[in-house]
Design an enzyme around this catalytic site. Structure first.
Site, PDB file in Angstrom:
ATOM      1  N   GLY A  49      27.555 -19.564  63.065  1.00 55.64           N
ATOM      2  CA  GLY A  49      27.439 -21.199  62.701  1.00 55.64           C
ATOM      3  C   GLY A  49      28.568 -21.354  61.662  1.00 55.64           C
ATOM      4  N   CYS A  50      29.436 -20.302  61.687  1.00 54.09           N
ATOM      5  CA  CYS A  50      30.758 -20.313  60.692  1.00 54.09           C
ATOM      6  C   CYS A  50      31.840 -20.433  61.532  1.00 54.09           C
ATOM      7  CB  CYS A  50      30.895 -19.032  59.758  1.00 54.09           C
ATOM      8  SG  CYS A  50      29.517 -18.913  58.541  1.00 54.09           S
ATOM      9  N   ALA A  51      32.850 -21.190  61.275  1.00 52.01           N
ATOM     10  CA  ALA A  51      34.145 -21.386  62.053  1.00 52.01           C
ATOM     11  C   ALA A  51      34.829 -19.924  61.693  1.00 52.01           C
ATOM     12  CB  ALA A  51      34.961 -22.324  61.590  1.00 52.01           C
TER      13      ALA A  51
END
Length: 136
Positions: A49-51
């Site tokens: 869920g983190c870029a």
């Protein structure tokens, strides 16, 4: 229910005049954080869920929560350092009760992070809460 280390960060943010200074401070916090051993940067510790690439590995001793974290992005390393200050040393039960969005809002981060960074921060908080809940 913020830790003394987080309160110190919040006090520093109160003295910084603008977001650019705060942004630089977040980056400095990330630079000061010890690097995570690359051997621990594995799929099991990766935060989805983190870029950016983000890894969080918990350490729980005597019911107290701690973690190592790292990222390939300096601003995200700084956010990890802030989360470390917020959660480290709390009991696993206390970790699950911390209102992270409210605490982070005290720093003004909610107003100045991009949507992608905000989603990543939320994913990191969710992962930390899950790790603590699993340890209970």
């Amino acid at each position: 229910m913020a830790s003394p280390a987080f309160e110190e960060i919040a006090e520093t943010f109160d003295f910084l005049d603008d977001w650019e200074e705060r942004y630089r401070h977040v980056i400095e916090l990330g630079k000061a954080m010890p690097a995570m051993d690359p051997a621990f940067q594995v799929p099991a510790t990766k935060v989805d869920g983190c870029a950016s690439q983000v890894w969080i590995m918990p350490r729980i001793e005597n019911g107290r929560f701690d973690f190592q974290g790292d990222s390939d992005a300096m601003i995200v390393r700084g956010l990890i350092a802030i989360l470390h200050a917020l959660y480290s040393g709390l009991t696993v039960e206390e970790v699950t009760r911390v209102d992270a969005p409210a605490e982070m809002a005290r720093l003004g981060l909610d107003e100045h992070l991009s949507a992608q960074r905000s989603n990543g921060l939320r994913a990191m908080v969710d992962r930390i809460r899950l790790l603590a809940a699993d340890a209970m």
